[in-house]
Design a protein around this motif. Structure first.
Motif, PDB file in Angstrom:
ATOM      1  N   VAL A 136       3.170  14.374   0.484  1.00  8.54           N
ATOM      2  CA  VAL A 136       2.446  15.543  -0.001  1.00  8.54           C
ATOM      3  C   VAL A 136       1.416  15.935   1.057  1.00  8.54           C
ATOM      4  O   VAL A 136       0.643  15.087   1.517  1.00  8.54           O
ATOM      5  N   PRO A 137       1.429  17.202   1.477  1.00  7.41           N
ATOM      6  CA  PRO A 137       0.495  17.626   2.526  1.00  7.41           C
ATOM      7  C   PRO A 137      -0.938  17.705   2.016  1.00  7.41           C
ATOM      8  O   PRO A 137      -1.185  17.809   0.817  1.00  7.41           O
ATOM      9  N   ASN A 138      -1.868  17.646   2.942  1.00 10.51           N
ATOM     10  CA  ASN A 138      -3.301  17.786   2.658  1.00 10.51           C
ATOM     11  C   ASN A 138      -3.835  16.748   1.681  1.00 10.51           C
ATOM     12  O   ASN A 138      -4.773  17.027   0.929  1.00 10.51           O
ATOM     13  N   VAL A 139      -3.213  15.587   1.672  1.00  9.48           N
ATOM     14  CA  VAL A 139      -3.683  14.480   0.843  1.00  9.48           C
ATOM     15  C   VAL A 139      -3.909  13.291   1.770  1.00  9.48           C
ATOM     16  O   VAL A 139      -2.994  12.868   2.474  1.00  9.48           O
ATOM     17  N   ASP A 140      -5.142  12.771   1.784  1.00 10.44           N
ATOM     18  CA  ASP A 140      -5.472  11.604   2.589  1.00 10.44           C
ATOM     19  C   ASP A 140      -4.880  10.386   1.892  1.00 10.44           C
ATOM     20  O   ASP A 140      -5.328  10.002   0.805  1.00 10.44           O
ATOM     21  N   GLN A 141      -3.875   9.802   2.500  1.00  7.72           N
ATOM     22  CA  GLN A 141      -3.166   8.694   1.879  1.00  7.72           C
ATOM     23  C   GLN A 141      -2.695   7.710   2.922  1.00  7.72           C
ATOM     24  O   GLN A 141      -2.623   8.079   4.103  1.00  7.72           O
ATOM     25  N   PRO A 142      -2.434   6.492   2.487  1.00  7.50           N
ATOM     26  CA  PRO A 142      -2.389   5.985   1.122  1.00  7.50           C
ATOM     27  C   PRO A 142      -3.780   5.789   0.533  1.00  7.50           C
ATOM     28  O   PRO A 142      -4.769   5.683   1.244  1.00  7.50           O
ATOM     29  N   VAL A 143      -3.805   5.738  -0.775  1.00 10.33           N
ATOM     30  CA  VAL A 143      -5.039   5.488  -1.513  1.00 10.33           C
ATOM     31  C   VAL A 143      -5.006   4.017  -1.933  1.00 10.33           C
ATOM     32  O   VAL A 143      -4.019   3.556  -2.496  1.00 10.33           O
ATOM     33  N   ASP A 144      -6.071   3.306  -1.651  1.00  7.76           N
ATOM     34  CA  ASP A 144      -6.168   1.882  -1.992  1.00  7.76           C
ATOM     35  C   ASP A 144      -6.845   1.743  -3.349  1.00  7.76           C
ATOM     36  O   ASP A 144      -8.026   2.069  -3.505  1.00  7.76           O
ATOM     37  N   ILE A 145      -6.085   1.277  -4.325  1.00  5.89           N
ATOM     38  CA  ILE A 145      -6.631   1.022  -5.662  1.00  5.89           C
ATOM     39  C   ILE A 145      -6.405  -0.462  -5.963  1.00  5.89           C
ATOM     40  O   ILE A 145      -5.279  -0.897  -6.210  1.00  5.89           O
ATOM     41  N   GLY A 146      -7.469  -1.218  -5.893  1.00  8.41           N
ATOM     42  CA  GLY A 146      -7.388  -2.645  -6.204  1.00  8.41           C
ATOM     43  C   GLY A 146      -6.405  -3.411  -5.342  1.00  8.41           C
ATOM     44  O   GLY A 146      -5.750  -4.332  -5.832  1.00  8.41           O
ATOM     45  N   GLY A 147      -6.279  -3.030  -4.073  1.00  5.76           N
ATOM     46  CA  GLY A 147      -5.372  -3.736  -3.177  1.00  5.76           C
ATOM     47  C   GLY A 147      -3.946  -3.224  -3.188  1.00  5.76           C
ATOM     48  O   GLY A 147      -3.087  -3.728  -2.475  1.00  5.76           O
TER      49      GLY A 147
END
Length: 126
Positions: free
Chosen positions: A78-89
């Motif tokens: 998905v564009p314009n999304v800073d990823q990956p997102v770290d949620i609890g490891g």
């Protein structure tokens, strides 16, 4: 109980989606195996990794963006999304939902024509 059963996948997906500004009101489970896969509104698919996969998920997103920029038909982050997102490891990544199955295209030929030096930037693809 196994860790897969004990994991609150829905909370992880909603937290990650909200953190990057995606709509997480209507989230549907597609599959849970090694990763959990959810469908979000707007033809977005979220993938939640097993613990410790942040670096690998970052490479996957970077390679997908590079392939898209190179004109190779492949799954798109998905564009314009800073990823990956770290949620609890756990790394959460967001992808464009693929259309219904259809016969492949000559993507492999395109891939082999890309400059090898760009692959060095992303490191080993594990």
């Amino acid at each position: 109980m196994s860790k897969v059963v004990e994991t609150d996948w829905l909370t992880i997906v909603r937290s990650a989606g909200a953190a990057v500004g995606l709509d997480v009101d209507q989230v549907d489970l597609i599959q849970v195996s090694e990763n959990a896969i959810y469908r979000l509104p707007g033809c977005v698919v979220a993938r939640v990794s097993r613990p410790g996969q942040l670096a690998a998920s970052r490479r996957e997103v970077n390679v997908a963006r590079w392939l898209e920029a190179s004109g190779v038909s492949a799954v798109q982050a998905v564009p314009n999304v800073d990823q990956p997102v770290d949620i609890g490891g756990r790394a959460v990544t967001f992808w464009r939902e693929l259309p219904s199955h259809h016969h492949g295209t000559p993507t492999l030929t395109q891939l082999h024509q890309l400059p090898v030096r760009l692959l060095i930037y992303f490191g080993p693809l594990q």
